[in-house]
Design a protein around this motif. Structure first.
Motif, PDB file in Angstrom:
ATOM      1  N   GLU A  70      10.114  -3.783   1.141  1.00 36.78           N
ATOM      2  CA  GLU A  70       8.973  -3.041   0.607  1.00 36.78           C
ATOM      3  C   GLU A  70       8.873  -1.636   1.189  1.00 36.78           C
ATOM      4  O   GLU A  70       8.275  -0.754   0.584  1.00 36.78           O
ATOM      5  CB  GLU A  70       7.674  -3.808   0.900  1.00 36.78           C
ATOM      6  CG  GLU A  70       7.633  -5.228   0.370  1.00 36.78           C
ATOM      7  CD  GLU A  70       7.596  -5.282  -1.138  1.00 36.78           C
ATOM      8  OE1 GLU A  70       7.299  -4.257  -1.767  1.00 36.78           O
ATOM      9  OE2 GLU A  70       7.862  -6.369  -1.700  1.00 36.78           O
ATOM     10  N   TRP A 105       3.669  -2.145   5.771  1.00 37.41           N
ATOM     11  CA  TRP A 105       4.375  -3.399   5.544  1.00 37.41           C
ATOM     12  C   TRP A 105       5.043  -3.958   6.790  1.00 37.41           C
ATOM     13  O   TRP A 105       5.529  -5.092   6.787  1.00 37.41           O
ATOM     14  CB  TRP A 105       5.422  -3.222   4.451  1.00 37.41           C
ATOM     15  CG  TRP A 105       4.851  -3.251   3.072  1.00 37.41           C
ATOM     16  CD1 TRP A 105       4.457  -2.199   2.311  1.00 37.41           C
ATOM     17  CD2 TRP A 105       4.598  -4.415   2.277  1.00 37.41           C
ATOM     18  NE1 TRP A 105       3.974  -2.618   1.098  1.00 37.41           N
ATOM     19  CE2 TRP A 105       4.053  -3.975   1.046  1.00 37.41           C
ATOM     20  CE3 TRP A 105       4.774  -5.781   2.478  1.00 37.41           C
ATOM     21  CZ2 TRP A 105       3.681  -4.860   0.035  1.00 37.41           C
ATOM     22  CZ3 TRP A 105       4.415  -6.670   1.470  1.00 37.41           C
ATOM     23  CH2 TRP A 105       3.873  -6.206   0.272  1.00 37.41           C
ATOM     24  N   GLU A 125       9.151  -7.504   7.820  1.00 46.05           N
ATOM     25  CA  GLU A 125       8.011  -7.102   7.008  1.00 46.05           C
ATOM     26  C   GLU A 125       7.007  -8.239   6.838  1.00 46.05           C
ATOM     27  O   GLU A 125       7.346  -9.415   6.972  1.00 46.05           O
ATOM     28  CB  GLU A 125       8.484  -6.612   5.635  1.00 46.05           C
ATOM     29  CG  GLU A 125       9.305  -5.348   5.702  1.00 46.05           C
ATOM     30  CD  GLU A 125       9.675  -4.817   4.330  1.00 46.05           C
ATOM     31  OE1 GLU A 125       9.722  -3.593   4.157  1.00 46.05           O
ATOM     32  OE2 GLU A 125       9.918  -5.635   3.418  1.00 46.05           O
TER      33      GLU A 125
END
Length: 279
Positions: A70, A105, A125
């Protein structure tokens, strides 16, 4: 101390000649000493060390990033904080780790130096559990309700949608209970928290199921049993209210209510009374 004393005495009397370039060496040493003192006193040790070592083969010229899905590498590079002449020797890996860990994240990160000129960054993450809606704001949250980041794009639209104050923190347990009931979770469009005490289920068909504050598991089992026996969840129904003990209240859609009124009027004739006049 006799030998040094005799040597100094002979040097002063001219019996011993000074080595060539002695004064130049002494001057260089004096200047160097003042330079080192000024560097330390002024707090420039780190920058000088960076400049010297970067130009002698230790400038960071490669960053290897692993574990990011992400988080973009551009954001990670920005947090590393290189300026093109950053030396691996003087680079503060712990400070870089803290900067990278501040990204939305990132759950944890490890920064490792690989000499002579490589930096390795391994990140872990955070895992999104649901989409939390508050008004028009949509956020991705973890299983414990911690907000990760605003929802962006279509990548996470398959996650459960939980709505209302307190929904993010209470969602994990309730979503798990719904998942235990065969065939129900796939029909749910949203889990709505009411007054931080109980839940409503909003189905893809448009039907709303109002669940009680207590004995939720029993109400869910009863709902599925009613659907199995009477196709309750596929009928022309707007609301199934299960908040009351020992009874289920069903609200028909306007079209279904009109059709039922016509049918009842034909059946009862002059004894028929509209719903709003019945107690």
């Amino acid at each position: 101390m006799r030998r040094p004393a005799r040597f100094v005495s002979r040097f002063i009397s001219g019996e011993v000649e000074a080595p060539p370039y002695l004064m130049l060496a002494l001057s260089a040493a004096l200047i160097g000493g003042f330079s080192v003192y000024g560097m330390v006193a002024g707090g420039h040790t780190s920058s000088v060390l960076q400049a010297v070592t970067a130009r002698t083969g230790f400038a960071i010229d490669e960053i290897r990033v692993a574990g990011n899905v992400e988080t973009s590498e551009v954001d990670i590079f920005d947090r590393v904080g290189l300026d093109g002449y950053t030396s691996l020797i003087g680079f503060d890996a712990e400070e870089a780790r803290k900067r990278i860990e501040s990204l939305p994240w990132i759950q944890s990160v490890e920064v490792r130096k690989v000499y002579p000129a490589t930096l390795e960054v391994a990140v872990t993450e955070r895992q999104p559990f649901a989409i939390w809606q508050r008004g028009s704001l949509l956020s991705l949250v973890e299983e414990d309700g911690s907000v990760i980041a605003p929802l962006a794009g279509m990548q996470h639209v398959t996650l459960p949608l939980v709505v209302g104050s307190g929904a993010a923190e209470a969602a994990a347990g309730f979503v798990a209970k719904v998942a235990e009931v065969p065939g129900l979770a796939s029909r749910v469009r949203g889990y709505v928290r009411i007054a931080e005490r109980r839940w409503d289920l909003h189905l893809h068909s448009g039907l709303t199921v109002k669940l009680p504050e207590k004995d939720v598991e029993a109400a869910l089992r009863e709902l599925v049993e009613l659907d199995r026996e009477h196709d309750l969840l596929t009928r022309d129904v707007e609301v199934v209210d299960m908040r009351f003990a020992n009874q289920v209240v069903v609200k028909l859609s306007p079209d279904a209510a009109s059709a039922r009124a016509v049918s009842m009027k034909e059946r009862l004739g002059k004894h028929y009374r509209p719903a709003e006049r019945r107690t």
